[in-house]
Design a protein around this motif. Sequence first.
Motif, PDB file in Angstrom:
ATOM      1  N   HIS A 121       0.793  -1.224   0.000  1.00  0.00           N
ATOM      2  CA  HIS A 121       0.000   0.000   0.000  1.00  0.00           C
ATOM      3  C   HIS A 121       0.829   1.279   0.000  1.00  0.00           C
ATOM      4  O   HIS A 121       0.283   2.361  -0.104  1.00  0.00           O
ATOM      5  CB  HIS A 121      -0.958   0.005   1.183  1.00  0.00           C
ATOM      6  N   CYS A 123       3.998   3.639  -1.760  1.00  0.00           N
ATOM      7  CA  CYS A 123       4.294   3.937  -3.156  1.00  0.00           C
ATOM      8  C   CYS A 123       5.005   2.736  -3.771  1.00  0.00           C
ATOM      9  O   CYS A 123       6.128   2.414  -3.397  1.00  0.00           O
ATOM     10  CB  CYS A 123       5.160   5.184  -3.289  1.00  0.00           C
ATOM     11  N   ASN A 155      -0.197  -0.509  -4.934  1.00  0.00           N
ATOM     12  CA  ASN A 155      -0.915   0.737  -5.076  1.00  0.00           C
ATOM     13  C   ASN A 155       0.077   1.876  -5.245  1.00  0.00           C
ATOM     14  O   ASN A 155       1.067   1.949  -4.536  1.00  0.00           O
ATOM     15  CB  ASN A 155      -1.760   0.955  -3.819  1.00  0.00           C
ATOM     16  N   ASP A 156      -0.190   2.748  -6.224  1.00  0.00           N
ATOM     17  CA  ASP A 156       0.645   3.917  -6.419  1.00  0.00           C
ATOM     18  C   ASP A 156      -0.191   5.011  -7.052  1.00  0.00           C
ATOM     19  O   ASP A 156      -1.171   4.724  -7.758  1.00  0.00           O
ATOM     20  CB  ASP A 156       1.838   3.561  -7.307  1.00  0.00           C
ATOM     21  N   LEU A 157       0.167   6.251  -6.825  1.00  0.00           N
ATOM     22  CA  LEU A 157      -0.542   7.364  -7.427  1.00  0.00           C
ATOM     23  C   LEU A 157      -0.381   7.429  -8.922  1.00  0.00           C
ATOM     24  O   LEU A 157      -1.274   7.818  -9.657  1.00  0.00           O
ATOM     25  CB  LEU A 157      -0.057   8.688  -6.819  1.00  0.00           C
ATOM     26  N   ASP A 158       0.791   7.022  -9.415  1.00  0.00           N
ATOM     27  CA  ASP A 158       1.106   7.102 -10.837  1.00  0.00           C
ATOM     28  C   ASP A 158       0.913   5.729 -11.476  1.00  0.00           C
ATOM     29  O   ASP A 158       1.499   4.748 -11.050  1.00  0.00           O
ATOM     30  CB  ASP A 158       2.554   7.559 -11.020  1.00  0.00           C
ATOM     31  N   VAL A 159       0.045   5.668 -12.492  1.00  0.00           N
ATOM     32  CA  VAL A 159      -0.231   4.399 -13.154  1.00  0.00           C
ATOM     33  C   VAL A 159       1.035   3.796 -13.710  1.00  0.00           C
ATOM     34  O   VAL A 159       1.252   2.606 -13.723  1.00  0.00           O
ATOM     35  CB  VAL A 159      -1.248   4.612 -14.307  1.00  0.00           C
TER      36      VAL A 159
END
Length: 159
Positions: A121, A123, A155-159
């Motif tokens: 969960h 970066c 899970n990361d903010l950037d695909v």
Amino acid sequence: MAERMSGNATNLIYKKQGIVTPSDWDTFVEVLITPLPAAFRINSSSQFCEDIKSQLENDFMNSFKVETTYGDEVEAIRPLPWFHEFLKLENETGNITRQEAVNMVPPLFLDVHRDHFVLDHMCAAPGSKTFQLLDVNTNQQIKPGSLPDEMVIANDLDV
């Protein structure tokens, strides 16, 4: 000049936090700027995994064993140009993952097994630790329409 000023600003921030004593400051900075050694992990999901292990254990180790000694001192292992090219090629083909040794430790401490569910969960990018977790679960045959016994969710903010 901007880069130097940015470095000075960073140094000031660290100094204000009192991370180290003023007398240890220069040593602290030297450690921070010391380049890390090259490290990599052989991807067990690679079809060439056993070949690469064998090549490293046999062929390449002979190159590393050729050391010069001076009395009780042993000359440090030095970078070998062909080894760097080997690492680049094997990394590009997906047979190894170039990864700092310190980043290989967390997945080992998790002691992940084939029947575990892992939520990465934090970066996840660039994904080396996530891939290492997935690598534990290689070569499992999944029946069509069924779910695997294990799972890694990254899970990361950037695909």
